[in-house]
Design a protein around this motif. Structure first.
Motif, short mmCIF file in Angstrom:
data_model
loop_
_atom_site.label_atom_id
_atom_site.label_comp_id
_atom_site.label_asym_id
_atom_site.label_seq_id
_atom_site.Cartn_x
_atom_site.Cartn_y
_atom_site.Cartn_z
N LEU A 111 0.85 -1.20 0.00
CA LEU A 111 0.00 0.00 0.00
C LEU A 111 0.88 1.25 0.00
O LEU A 111 1.81 1.36 0.80
CB LEU A 111 -0.89 0.01 1.25
CG LEU A 111 -1.87 -1.15 1.39
CD1 LEU A 111 -2.68 -0.99 2.67
CD2 LEU A 111 -2.80 -1.22 0.18
N ASP A 112 0.57 2.17 -0.87
CA ASP A 112 1.37 3.41 -0.87
C ASP A 112 0.76 4.42 0.10
O ASP A 112 -0.30 4.19 0.69
CB ASP A 112 1.50 3.97 -2.30
CG ASP A 112 0.16 4.33 -2.93
OD1 ASP A 112 -0.83 4.51 -2.19
OD2 ASP A 112 0.11 4.43 -4.17
N ALA A 113 1.46 5.52 0.26
CA ALA A 113 1.05 6.51 1.26
C ALA A 113 -0.33 7.08 0.95
O ALA A 113 -1.13 7.34 1.85
CB ALA A 113 2.09 7.63 1.33
N GLU A 114 -0.62 7.22 -0.32
CA GLU A 114 -1.91 7.79 -0.72
C GLU A 114 -3.06 6.85 -0.32
O GLU A 114 -4.10 7.29 0.18
CB GLU A 114 -1.90 8.01 -2.23
CG GLU A 114 -3.12 8.73 -2.75
CD GLU A 114 -3.13 8.80 -4.29
OE1 GLU A 114 -4.13 9.28 -4.84
OE2 GLU A 114 -2.15 8.35 -4.91
N GLU A 115 -2.88 5.56 -0.57
CA GLU A 115 -3.93 4.60 -0.22
C GLU A 115 -4.08 4.47 1.29
O GLU A 115 -5.18 4.35 1.81
CB GLU A 115 -3.63 3.23 -0.85
CG GLU A 115 -4.58 2.11 -0.44
CD GLU A 115 -6.06 2.42 -0.71
OE1 GLU A 115 -6.37 3.28 -1.56
OE2 GLU A 115 -6.91 1.80 -0.03
N ARG A 116 -2.99 4.51 2.01
CA ARG A 116 -3.09 4.48 3.48
C ARG A 116 -3.88 5.68 3.99
O ARG A 116 -4.74 5.55 4.86
CB ARG A 116 -1.69 4.47 4.10
CG ARG A 116 -0.97 3.16 3.92
CD ARG A 116 0.50 3.26 4.30
NE ARG A 116 1.13 1.97 4.09
CZ ARG A 116 1.15 1.00 5.00
NH1 ARG A 116 0.63 1.21 6.19
NH2 ARG A 116 1.68 -0.16 4.73
N GLU A 117 -3.57 6.84 3.43
CA GLU A 117 -4.26 8.05 3.86
C GLU A 117 -5.74 7.98 3.49
O GLU A 117 -6.61 8.42 4.26
CB GLU A 117 -3.57 9.27 3.24
CG GLU A 117 -4.28 10.60 3.47
CD GLU A 117 -4.46 10.97 4.94
OE1 GLU A 117 -3.80 10.38 5.81
OE2 GLU A 117 -5.30 11.85 5.21
N ARG A 118 -6.03 7.40 2.33
CA ARG A 118 -7.44 7.26 1.93
C ARG A 118 -8.19 6.41 2.95
O ARG A 118 -9.29 6.75 3.39
CB ARG A 118 -7.53 6.63 0.54
CG ARG A 118 -8.96 6.49 0.04
CD ARG A 118 -9.03 5.81 -1.33
NE ARG A 118 -8.43 6.64 -2.36
CZ ARG A 118 -7.41 6.26 -3.14
NH1 ARG A 118 -6.87 5.07 -2.98
NH2 ARG A 118 -6.92 7.06 -4.05
N ARG A 119 -7.59 5.31 3.36
CA ARG A 119 -8.26 4.44 4.35
C ARG A 119 -8.38 5.12 5.71
O ARG A 119 -9.35 4.93 6.43
CB ARG A 119 -7.50 3.12 4.46
CG ARG A 119 -7.58 2.28 3.21
CD ARG A 119 -7.04 0.89 3.45
NE ARG A 119 -6.84 0.18 2.19
CZ ARG A 119 -6.50 -1.09 2.12
NH1 ARG A 119 -6.31 -1.79 3.22
NH2 ARG A 119 -6.34 -1.67 0.95
N ARG A 120 -7.39 5.90 6.05
CA ARG A 120 -7.48 6.63 7.33
C ARG A 120 -8.67 7.57 7.31
O ARG A 120 -9.46 7.63 8.26
CB ARG A 120 -6.19 7.41 7.58
CG ARG A 120 -6.04 7.92 9.02
CD ARG A 120 -4.88 8.89 9.18
NE ARG A 120 -5.10 10.12 8.44
CZ ARG A 120 -5.91 11.10 8.83
NH1 ARG A 120 -6.58 11.01 9.97
NH2 ARG A 120 -6.08 12.17 8.06
N ARG A 121 -8.83 8.29 6.19
CA ARG A 121 -9.93 9.25 6.08
C ARG A 121 -11.29 8.57 5.94
O ARG A 121 -12.30 9.08 6.39
CB ARG A 121 -9.70 10.18 4.89
CG ARG A 121 -8.77 11.34 5.19
CD ARG A 121 -8.74 12.36 4.05
NE ARG A 121 -7.94 11.89 2.93
CZ ARG A 121 -8.44 11.48 1.77
NH1 ARG A 121 -9.75 11.50 1.55
NH2 ARG A 121 -7.64 11.06 0.81
N LEU A 122 -11.29 7.41 5.27
CA LEU A 122 -12.53 6.71 4.98
C LEU A 122 -13.06 5.95 6.19
O LEU A 122 -14.27 5.81 6.38
CB LEU A 122 -12.24 5.71 3.84
CG LEU A 122 -13.35 5.11 3.01
CD1 LEU A 122 -14.11 6.18 2.25
CD2 LEU A 122 -12.77 4.07 2.04
N VAL A 123 -12.17 5.42 7.01
CA VAL A 123 -12.56 4.47 8.05
C VAL A 123 -12.13 4.90 9.45
O VAL A 123 -12.95 5.10 10.34
CB VAL A 123 -11.96 3.06 7.75
CG1 VAL A 123 -12.48 2.05 8.76
CG2 VAL A 123 -12.24 2.63 6.32
#
Ligand code: ZN
Length: 260
Positions: A111-123
Motif C-alpha cells: 500500500l502506498d502513502a496515498e492509499e493508506r491516507e485514503r483508508r485513514r480518512r474513509l474508516v
C-alpha cells in the motif's frame, strides 16, 4: 484496485442508543465485514469475509443485546477489520494486515502513502472522531462513563485450541477489569482468561488506551469465544451475564473524569 470515489463511502460507524441512561459506553470495532465500493474483496475469496479474520463473529449481536439490556450507547464498526483494523493505532503493520492468521490479504500488499491516507480518512478517522466527540459531550455534561469494548475470538488459532470461554482484558488502573473478571469467574462452569487470549498493548490496541484509560474512565475489553455466540439464546445469555458484570460497583473509587 480501483480507487473508491468520494461518494461511494459506507458509513464506517453505526450507533445505537446514544441517549441511553447507562454509565457504560459500548464499543464494538469489529462488528462488520463489509467493504466499500472499489475494494472488491481485497483479492480474497468472498467466503473469507465470513471468517473471524474479517470480523468478530457474534460480537455485534452481543453488543446490540447489551446496549438494549443496559440502555447503553453503543458504537459499531461496519467495515471489515481487513480494510483497517479500528482497534490498532493507525499505520502499525496489523492495522492493514498483509497476513491475518495464515491468510494473505492481496489487497493490502504494498500500500502506498496515498492509499493508506485514503483508508485513514474513509474508516479510521470518522469512527474514532465520532466516538471522541460523543465522549467529549458526555464529559462536558458531567456524565460518568465506563468504557467496555466487546470482541469475540476464534476457538482455534493457528492450530492451537484456546481453553477460555471468555477473556477479560485490562490495563492499570485495574479496578474495573478485576471486578468484571471476578464476576465472570464466580460462575463455576466458565473458564475466564485474565488478559487472554490477548493483552492490552498501547502499540497494538487503540480503543481501551485512548478512549478509556487516557480519559480516566474505568475501561475493560471483553472477548467471548465466537462458537458460544451461535444463537440468539446464547447471545442473550452472554448479554445477561456481561450486563451484570459490567455494572457492578468497583472496589476502589471510580474515577470520574470531567474535562475542563
Ligand atoms: Zn475484535
Amino acid at each position: 484496485m480501483a480507487a473508491p470515489g468520494a461518494g461511494d463511502a459506507i458509513a464506517p460507524v453505526e450507533s445505537l442508543n446514544e441517549g441511553g441512561s447507562s454509565d457504560i459506553v459500548l464499543v464494538c470495532e469489529h462488528a462488520g465485514n463489509r467493504l466499500p465500493p472499489g475494494y472488491g474483496t481485497l483479492g480474497l475469496p468472498a467466503a473469507e469475509f465470513e471468517r473471524h479474520i474479517a470480523y468478530d463473529i457474534g460480537a455485534g449481536a452481543l453488543t446490540e443485546a447489551l446496549s438494549r439490556r443496559l440502555d447503553a450507547p453503543a458504537f459499531f464498526g461496519t467495515l471489515s477489520r481487513l480494510l483497517v483494523d479500528l482497534n490498532r493505532p493507525f499505520g502499525v503493520p496489523s492495522s492493514m494486515p498483509v497476513l491475518s492468521e495464515a491468510t494473505e490479504i492481496p489487497g493490502n500488499r504494498d500500500l502506498d502513502a496515498e492509499e493508506r491516507e485514503r483508508r485513514r480518512r474513509l474508516v479510521f478517522a470518522p469512527f474514532h472522531d465520532r466516538l471522541a466527540r460523543f465522549l467529549d459531550a458526555r464529559d462536558a455534561a458531567g456524565r460518568r462513563t465506563r468504557l467496555a469494548a466487546i470482541h469475540s475470538f476464534t476457538p482455534v488459532f493457528l492450530g492451537r485450541s484456546r481453553p477460555w470461554h471468555a477473556g477479560v482484558l485490562f490495563e492499570p488502573p485495574e479496578a474495573y477489569g478485576r471486578t468484571v473478571l471476578d464476576a465472570l469467574r464466580a460462575e463455576p462452569d466458565l473458564e475466564i482468561g485474565e488478559n487472554e487470549p490477548y493483552r492490552i498493548d498501547r502499540d497494538e490496541d487503540y480503543a481501551i488506551p485512548v478512549h478509556g484509560t487516557d480519559r480516566g474512565y474505568p475501561a475493560v475489553l471483553v472477548e467471548v469465544r465466537n462458537d458460544l455466540l451461535g444463537s440468539p439464546d446464547a447471545i442473550a445469555r452472554w448479554a445477561e451475564r456481561l450486563a451484570h458484570a459490567l455494572t457492578l460497583p468497583l472496589t476502589t473509587d471510580e474515577v470520574s473524569h470531567v474535562r475542563a
